[in-house]
Design a protein around this motif. Structure first.
Motif, mmCIF file in Angstrom:
data_model
loop_
_atom_site.group_PDB
_atom_site.id
_atom_site.type_symbol
_atom_site.label_atom_id
_atom_site.label_comp_id
_atom_site.label_asym_id
_atom_site.label_seq_id
_atom_site.Cartn_x
_atom_site.Cartn_y
_atom_site.Cartn_z
ATOM 1 N N ILE A 128 18.121 -3.408 -25.654
ATOM 2 C CA ILE A 128 17.413 -2.619 -24.647
ATOM 3 C C ILE A 128 17.740 -1.137 -24.814
ATOM 4 C CG2 ILE A 128 17.151 -2.192 -22.178
ATOM 5 C CD1 ILE A 128 17.836 -5.136 -21.711
ATOM 6 N N ARG A 129 16.686 -0.308 -24.819
ATOM 7 C CA ARG A 129 16.876 1.146 -24.905
ATOM 8 C C ARG A 129 16.911 1.808 -23.531
ATOM 9 N NH1 ARG A 129 12.890 3.148 -29.839
ATOM 10 N NH2 ARG A 129 14.174 2.365 -31.575
ATOM 11 N N ASP A 130 16.103 1.297 -22.626
ATOM 12 C CA ASP A 130 16.041 1.918 -21.292
ATOM 13 C C ASP A 130 15.592 0.863 -20.291
ATOM 14 O OD1 ASP A 130 16.240 3.833 -19.367
ATOM 15 O OD2 ASP A 130 14.340 4.835 -19.839
ATOM 16 N N ILE A 131 15.955 1.094 -19.024
ATOM 17 C CA ILE A 131 15.592 0.128 -17.991
ATOM 18 C C ILE A 131 15.472 0.861 -16.660
ATOM 19 C CG2 ILE A 131 17.966 -0.517 -17.327
ATOM 20 C CD1 ILE A 131 16.856 -3.472 -17.334
ATOM 21 N N ALA A 132 14.526 0.457 -15.823
ATOM 22 C CA ALA A 132 14.316 1.105 -14.522
ATOM 23 C C ALA A 132 13.881 0.058 -13.508
ATOM 24 C CB ALA A 132 13.269 2.201 -14.623
ATOM 25 N N LEU A 133 14.359 0.219 -12.281
ATOM 26 C CA LEU A 133 13.986 -0.676 -11.185
ATOM 27 C C LEU A 133 12.989 0.043 -10.288
ATOM 28 C CD1 LEU A 133 14.457 -3.361 -9.652
ATOM 29 C CD2 LEU A 133 16.266 -2.170 -8.371
ATOM 30 N N ARG A 134 11.854 -0.594 -10.024
ATOM 31 C CA ARG A 134 10.832 -0.005 -9.169
ATOM 32 C C ARG A 134 10.577 -0.915 -7.973
ATOM 33 N NH1 ARG A 134 6.221 1.641 -13.645
ATOM 34 N NH2 ARG A 134 7.417 3.283 -14.723
ATOM 35 N N GLU A 135 10.433 -0.276 -6.806
ATOM 36 C CA GLU A 135 10.058 -1.012 -5.603
ATOM 37 C C GLU A 135 8.696 -0.535 -5.131
ATOM 38 O OE1 GLU A 135 13.078 -0.589 -2.675
ATOM 39 O OE2 GLU A 135 14.424 -2.017 -3.658
ATOM 40 N N THR A 136 7.968 -1.425 -4.468
ATOM 41 C CA THR A 136 6.673 -1.040 -3.919
ATOM 42 C C THR A 136 6.866 0.109 -2.939
ATOM 43 O OG1 THR A 136 5.936 -3.333 -4.097
ATOM 44 C CG2 THR A 136 4.633 -1.872 -2.700
ATOM 45 N N GLY A 137 6.090 1.176 -3.106
ATOM 46 C CA GLY A 137 6.220 2.346 -2.237
ATOM 47 C C GLY A 137 5.848 2.033 -0.801
ATOM 48 N N ILE A 138 6.428 2.806 0.127
ATOM 49 C CA ILE A 138 6.168 2.585 1.541
ATOM 50 C C ILE A 138 4.688 2.755 1.871
ATOM 51 C CG2 ILE A 138 6.684 4.987 2.166
ATOM 52 C CD1 ILE A 138 7.640 1.909 4.241
ATOM 53 N N GLU A 139 3.998 3.661 1.154
ATOM 54 C CA GLU A 139 2.570 3.856 1.394
ATOM 55 C C GLU A 139 1.782 2.580 1.115
ATOM 56 O OE1 GLU A 139 4.401 5.778 -0.532
ATOM 57 O OE2 GLU A 139 4.198 7.882 0.066
ATOM 58 N N GLU A 140 2.073 1.943 -0.012
ATOM 59 C CA GLU A 140 1.379 0.713 -0.376
ATOM 60 C C GLU A 140 1.727 -0.415 0.587
ATOM 61 O OE1 GLU A 140 -0.855 -2.266 -2.066
ATOM 62 O OE2 GLU A 140 -1.017 -0.075 -2.217
ATOM 63 N N ILE A 141 2.969 -0.476 1.014
ATOM 64 C CA ILE A 141 3.389 -1.525 1.950
ATOM 65 C C ILE A 141 2.610 -1.430 3.253
ATOM 66 C CG2 ILE A 141 5.319 -2.314 3.377
ATOM 67 C CD1 ILE A 141 7.165 -1.505 1.054
ATOM 68 N N ILE A 142 2.517 -0.210 3.802
ATOM 69 C CA ILE A 142 1.812 -0.035 5.067
ATOM 70 C C ILE A 142 0.315 -0.233 4.882
ATOM 71 C CG2 ILE A 142 1.257 1.663 6.858
ATOM 72 C CD1 ILE A 142 4.101 2.684 6.608
ATOM 73 N N ALA A 143 -0.225 0.175 3.734
ATOM 74 C CA ALA A 143 -1.646 -0.068 3.456
ATOM 75 C C ALA A 143 -1.939 -1.564 3.434
ATOM 76 C CB ALA A 143 -2.033 0.572 2.126
ATOM 77 N N ARG A 144 -1.036 -2.341 2.839
ATOM 78 C CA ARG A 144 -1.208 -3.800 2.834
ATOM 79 C C ARG A 144 -1.217 -4.355 4.250
ATOM 80 N NH1 ARG A 144 2.926 -6.056 -1.879
ATOM 81 N NH2 ARG A 144 2.098 -4.823 -3.617
ATOM 82 N N LEU A 145 -0.334 -3.825 5.089
ATOM 83 C CA LEU A 145 -0.259 -4.303 6.463
ATOM 84 C C LEU A 145 -1.544 -3.975 7.216
ATOM 85 C CD1 LEU A 145 1.968 -5.748 8.108
ATOM 86 C CD2 LEU A 145 2.490 -3.542 9.121
ATOM 87 N N TYR A 146 -2.087 -2.777 7.003
ATOM 88 C CA TYR A 146 -3.339 -2.400 7.643
ATOM 89 C C TYR A 146 -4.484 -3.334 7.218
ATOM 90 C CZ TYR A 146 -1.253 2.114 8.995
ATOM 91 O OH TYR A 146 -0.470 3.109 9.523
ATOM 92 N N ARG A 147 -4.443 -3.693 5.905
ATOM 93 C CA ARG A 147 -5.513 -4.568 5.386
ATOM 94 C C ARG A 147 -5.328 -6.017 5.786
ATOM 95 N NH1 ARG A 147 -4.407 -1.732 0.378
ATOM 96 N NH2 ARG A 147 -3.316 -3.603 -0.313
ATOM 97 N N GLY A 148 -4.161 -6.341 6.332
ATOM 98 C CA GLY A 148 -3.897 -7.726 6.701
ATOM 99 C C GLY A 148 -3.347 -8.537 5.560
ATOM 100 N N ASP A 149 -2.939 -7.880 4.452
ATOM 101 C CA ASP A 149 -2.366 -8.604 3.316
ATOM 102 C C ASP A 149 -0.971 -9.104 3.667
ATOM 103 O OD1 ASP A 149 -4.619 -7.776 2.110
ATOM 104 O OD2 ASP A 149 -3.674 -6.308 0.780
ATOM 105 N N ARG A 150 -0.582 -10.200 3.115
ATOM 106 C CA ARG A 150 0.765 -10.746 3.296
ATOM 107 C C ARG A 150 1.245 -11.279 1.952
ATOM 108 N NH1 ARG A 150 -0.034 -8.405 7.206
ATOM 109 N NH2 ARG A 150 0.368 -8.927 9.368
#
Length: 313
Positions: free
Chosen positions: A291-313
């Motif tokens: 492995i040369r490089d590695i990064a951890l990404r989490e879903t951004g708060i904007e996308e999380i709240i957008a999912r909630l508005y859309r009713g996604d779970r």
């Protein structure tokens, strides 16, 4: 606030009729929540969700159609004067300062409105001037202040009488990066060191991530979520991704329970299952691949709240 509703009556003229048609709009529909002393609560929702209506009922500007509202033990609509002495309110798009007066004179008038004792006023003004860095523009007329300077002046005005609750509506709207950092740092310190209860409504989700321990989301007049950010991520089905750059392109890596969702040359994206320990996954990958490089990404708060508005779970 317990089972509160607010209904507005709308009258619309229909084509071909002289009379207007009357309809009702439930701006707030059965909302209940409690804010303990010393909490920093983020109150979110899309435009038209009922946030501003809620704020106006909490501050006594509007009377609820039904339900019970209590702020600092008072009924806001019946005790507006008494409540005003115990809370501070800042609306990001409106100022409470006098446009043509120097900032310091505006603050002096605020002191007289709240009947703050002279010694207490001088002590608070000195403290707020230092914390909000007001000194360079205290003598400047409010109309000549930048947006960031005016916002700091509005915060000082809202806190001169030492309120136990601070209600903020879009306090960082339109501010540059430096001004936002100043305001955020001040609010965090005010809450942590003074124990001031803060209710924040904002569309700037950076404010929420950096300041709020609890988030309450309203949508179509009803509570859609109430909890901390970790619970919000779980509710909206937020996931974590591990982006791995290998020494050379190759087929998808193989690791039990950790699927590969994307391969682009030597870079591969893996989705971490709920509860997975990222360090253990990285160790397992390093033992099998170069492995040369590695990064951890989490879903951004904007996308999380957008999912909630859309009713996604």
């Amino acid at each position: 606030m317990t089972d509160v509703t607010k209904t507005f009556t709308l009258r619309r003229r229909t084509r071909g009729r002289l009379r207007r048609e009357r309809t009702t709009l439930d701006a707030v529909d059965g909302v209940s929540f409690t804010v303990p002393r010393g909490e920093f609560l983020g109150y979110l929702g899309p435009n038209g969700a009922g946030k501003s209506t809620t704020i106006k009922m909490l501050t006594g500007i509007l009377t609820p159609t039904s339900g019970r509202v209590r702020v600092a033990g008072l009924d806001p609509s019946r005790s507006r004067t008494a409540l005003a002495r115990r809370i501070g309110v800042v609306f990001g798009q409106r100022t409470t300062l006098w446009w043509d007066l120097p900032l310091k004179d505006s603050l002096t008038l605020v002191r007289r409105l709240y009947r703050v004792e002279e010694t207490a006023y001088r002590a608070r003004l000195a403290e707020l001037t230092a914390l909000l860095e007001l000194e360079p523009f205290l003598a400047t007329p409010v109309r000549q202040l930048s947006l960031g300077q005016r916002m700091r002046g509005d915060l000082a005005a809202a806190l001169l009488h030492g309120p136990e609750l601070l209600v903020l509506d879009e306090p960082t709207i339109g501010l540059d990066v430096v001004s936002k950092a100043t305001v955020r740092g001040f609010l965090a310190r005010l809450n942590a060191e003074r124990g001031t209860t803060i209710l924040l409504t904002t569309h700037d989700l950076g404010d929420i991530e950096r300041l709020c321990r609890r988030v309450l989301i309203i949508d179509h007049g009803r509570t859609a979520f109430d909890g901390d950010l970790a619970a919000l991520r779980r509710t909206a089905g937020a996931d974590r991704q591990l982006v791995v750059e290998l020494a050379a392109p190759g087929p998808p890596v193989e690791l039990d329970g950790v699927p590969v969702t994307d391969v682009e040359g030597p870079r591969q994206t893996l989705r971490l299952p709920d509860g997975a320990n990222a360090a253990s996954v990285v160790a397992a990958l390093a033992a099998r691949y170069e492995i040369r490089d590695i990064a951890l990404r989490e879903t951004g708060i904007e996308e999380i709240i957008a999912r909630l508005y859309r009713g996604d779970r």
